[in-house]
Design a protein around this motif. Structure first.
Motif, short mmCIF file in Angstrom:
data_model
loop_
_atom_site.label_atom_id
_atom_site.label_comp_id
_atom_site.label_asym_id
_atom_site.label_seq_id
_atom_site.Cartn_x
_atom_site.Cartn_y
_atom_site.Cartn_z
N GLY A 162 0.80 -1.22 0.00
CA GLY A 162 0.00 0.00 0.00
C GLY A 162 0.83 1.27 0.00
N ASP A 163 2.15 1.16 0.14
CA ASP A 163 3.03 2.33 0.04
C ASP A 163 3.31 2.63 -1.43
OD1 ASP A 163 3.28 2.74 2.77
OD2 ASP A 163 5.21 1.69 2.92
N VAL A 164 3.43 3.89 -1.76
CA VAL A 164 3.81 4.29 -3.12
C VAL A 164 5.29 4.00 -3.30
CG1 VAL A 164 4.07 6.24 -4.71
CG2 VAL A 164 2.00 6.01 -3.33
N TYR A 165 5.62 3.35 -4.39
CA TYR A 165 7.01 3.03 -4.72
C TYR A 165 7.61 4.14 -5.58
CZ TYR A 165 11.12 0.47 -6.19
OH TYR A 165 12.42 0.10 -6.43
N SER A 166 6.89 4.53 -6.64
CA SER A 166 7.39 5.58 -7.52
C SER A 166 6.23 6.26 -8.24
CB SER A 166 8.38 5.02 -8.55
OG SER A 166 7.73 4.10 -9.41
N ILE A 167 6.53 7.41 -8.82
CA ILE A 167 5.59 8.17 -9.63
C ILE A 167 6.31 8.54 -10.91
CG2 ILE A 167 4.21 10.29 -9.78
CD1 ILE A 167 3.96 10.17 -6.69
N GLN A 168 5.67 8.34 -12.05
CA GLN A 168 6.34 8.56 -13.33
C GLN A 168 5.40 9.26 -14.32
OE1 GLN A 168 8.30 5.13 -15.07
NE2 GLN A 168 7.80 5.84 -17.11
#
Length: 184
Positions: A162-168
């Motif tokens: 549920g944690d964000v790993y990355s944003i692209q």
């Protein structure tokens, strides 16, 4: 006011830019906003990226004589969980304050929904499933990769499901269709 770094992530997903810098901006434009403190990596004469800690910007070109063309940017959100709170460079901290070590996807999604900004789940590349889930904002073409299952990066002491790993950005409709074809 949204606390700490949440406002930053909402701005990125909503606008498809980082401090107003888009994925197609030139290396000079990125340095103008983020400064000269970066690691630069080139792959021959055709590809380059600059690592500003949390944010990375990528370019390519046809040959050494051609100008760099912006390809995409990635926010490596997972790095913050590994003691990298200072990875948010000075320009980001000056605008948004301190950055927390984790970004919970449900918090980000809830804030975006309140603003009428949907995130739609798109197929994950088979090599990454089920460890990641990816959600895309169609108008800004921003994709958010979320830890989907326990694995190499989902550990209780660092990142959790549920944690964000990355944003692209950008992840355009053509890539979404390519992903659907690979999964289907």
């Amino acid at each position: 006011m949204t606390p700490y770094s949440l406002a930053f992530y909402v701005d990125v997903v909503t606008t498809g830019t980082v401090l107003g810098v888009g994925p197609t901006d030139s290396p000079d434009r990125v340095s103008e906003v983020f400064g000269s403190d970066f690691g630069e990596n080139t792959f021959g004469d055709h590809s380059m990226y600059r690592d500003y800690g949390l944010a990375e910007f990528f370019w390519d070109r046809g040959s050494a004589g051609h100008p760099w063309s912006g390809h995409h940017f990635t926010l490596q959100v997972h790095r913050l969980a590994y003691g990298g709170r200072t990875l948010a460079n000075e320009a980001l901290r000056a605008r948004y304050g301190r950055f927390t070590p984790r970004l919970r996807f449900e918090k980000l999604q809830r804030l975006l929904q309140r603003r009428g900004v949907p995130l739609l789940e798109i197929p994950e590349c088979p090599a990454n499933a089920p460890y990641y889930r990816t959600f895309r904002q169609p108008e800004s073409q921003v994709a958010v990769a979320v830890i989907g299952a326990c694995g190499e990066y989902a550990t209780p002491d660092k990142l959790r499901v549920g944690d964000v790993y990355s944003i692209q950005a950008p992840v355009n409709a053509v890539e979404v269709e390519w992903r659907r074809a690979r999964v289907g």
